[in-house]
Enzyme design. Structure first.
Site, short mmCIF file in Angstrom:
data_model
loop_
_atom_site.label_atom_id
_atom_site.label_comp_id
_atom_site.label_asym_id
_atom_site.label_seq_id
_atom_site.Cartn_x
_atom_site.Cartn_y
_atom_site.Cartn_z
CB SER A 272 -12.76 -2.48 75.83
OG SER A 272 -11.85 -1.41 76.03
CE LYS B 14 -8.13 -3.12 76.31
NZ LYS B 14 -9.51 -3.22 75.78
#
Length: 255
Positions: free
Chosen positions: A55, A124
Site C-alpha cells: 500500500s 499510511k
C-alpha cells in the site's frame, strides 16, 4: 630514641580494594541494564516496524524495515500533513493474519523491546488533520486540501487510475468525493499506492451503503505510535524519510 619500633603497625597509604563481581553476575547485570535501556528507547524514542503490504509503494515496499521516532509527538505534538505514520488498527482495517504479529518465541520477546516488528499496525500518509476538508479531484487528478491541490507526483503510485483518489468501490475516478471537516483529535490517511490501499478513503460511507458508520474513516491521534523517519533495510535502499514540500503550502482550515 627516635624512629618506629619493630612492632609498630604501618599506616595505610591507599584505599582498600573494591570487591569485584564474579563474571556471571556482571554479565547478568549488563544484560539487565541493556534490557531496561531497550524498553525505555522503544517506549519513548524509537521503534522498529516493517511494511506489511504494497500500500505504500513505490517509496516503501513489502517487508521493508523502517524506524519510527516518537519525539515529534511528545506533549502537544500531533501528526502533520504529509507525515508517514504508524498507527494501531482502529478496528477492522486489517485482516486477522496481519494483526497476529510474530509467532516465534524469540521474535515475540524482541518485539516487546522494540527490536522486532509487531503486528496489528498500519503505515499510511497523513493527508488531512483536524479541521481540514479534502476533495477528489481537480482536472489533473490531484487531491485538494483546504482548496490547495497537492502535487504528489514524487511519491504516489496511481496503479492505473487517472487520479490520486480513486473510489474504493471500483478503483476508478468516475466520481468525485469530499470529506471533512475532520473532527478534532483525528487524521485522514491514505497509502501512496492509491489503488491498492486499505485506508481512510475505503472507510468513507457511500450513498447506497446501509451498514457503514460515519466517522470510521478518521484515525484517532491517540492510536498513532510515531512518525517514519528512516528506511533502514534493505541497506541498498536506505534513506531518510521527509515530509513532501507540497504540504507546506496547504492553508489552515477555514473556521
Amino acid at each position: 630514641m627516635s624512629g618506629r619500633t619493630q612492632h609498630e603497625p604501618e599506616q595505610k597509604t591507599g584505599r582498600s580494594k573494591r570487591k569485584q563481581l564474579p563474571l556471571w553476575q556482571e554479565t547478568i547485570l549488563l544484560l539487565g541494564v541493556a534490557l531496561v535501556l531497550a524498553i525505555v528507547i522503544k517506549t519513548f524514542f524509537v521503534q522498529a516496524f516493517y511494511i506489511p503490504s504494497e500500500s505504500m509503494e513505490p517509496g516503501l515496499i513489502l517487508n521493508d524495515r523502517i524506524l519510527i521516532q516518537k519525539v515529534s509527538y511528545w506533549g502537544d505534538g500531533e501528526p502533520e500533513r504529509g507525515d508517514v505514520v504508524v498507527f494501531k488498527d482502529p478496528g477492522g482495517w486489517l485482516p486477522p493474519i496481519d494483526s497476529a504479529g510474530p509467532t516465534n518465541p524469540v521474535a515475540k520477546a524482541m518485539a516487546k523491546i522494540g527490536l522486532y516488528p509487531t503486528g496489528g499496525h498500519l503505515v499510511k500518509r497523513v493527508i488531512g488533520v483536524a479541521g481540514d476538508t479534502i476533495e477528489c479531484c481537480d482536472e489533473q487528478g490531484r487531491l485538494i486540501v483546504n482548496g490547495h491541490p497537492l502535487d504528489e507526483s514524487d511519491y504516489v503510485k496511481r496503479g492505473g487510475a487517472t487520479c490520486n483518489g480513486p473510489m474504493p468501490t471500483n478503483g476508478a475516478c468516475d466520481e468525485k468525493w469530499s470529506v471533512g471537516p475532520i473532527p478534532g483529535g483525528h487524521i485522514f490517511v491514505m497509502g501512496d499506492n492509491r489503488s491498492r490501499s486499505a485506508d481512510s478513503s475505503q472507510k468513507m460511507c457511500q450513498s447506497d451503503e446501509t451498514e457503514c458508520v460515519p466517522g470510521d474513516e478518521f484515525v484517532p491521534v491517540d492510536l498513532v505510535v510515531g512518525k517514519v523517519f528512516v528506511l533502514l533495510w534493505p541497506a541498498d535502499r536506505f534513506r531518510w524519510n521527509t515530509r513532501p514540500d507540497t504540504f507546506e503550502d496547504v492553508p489552515a482550515p477555514s473556521s
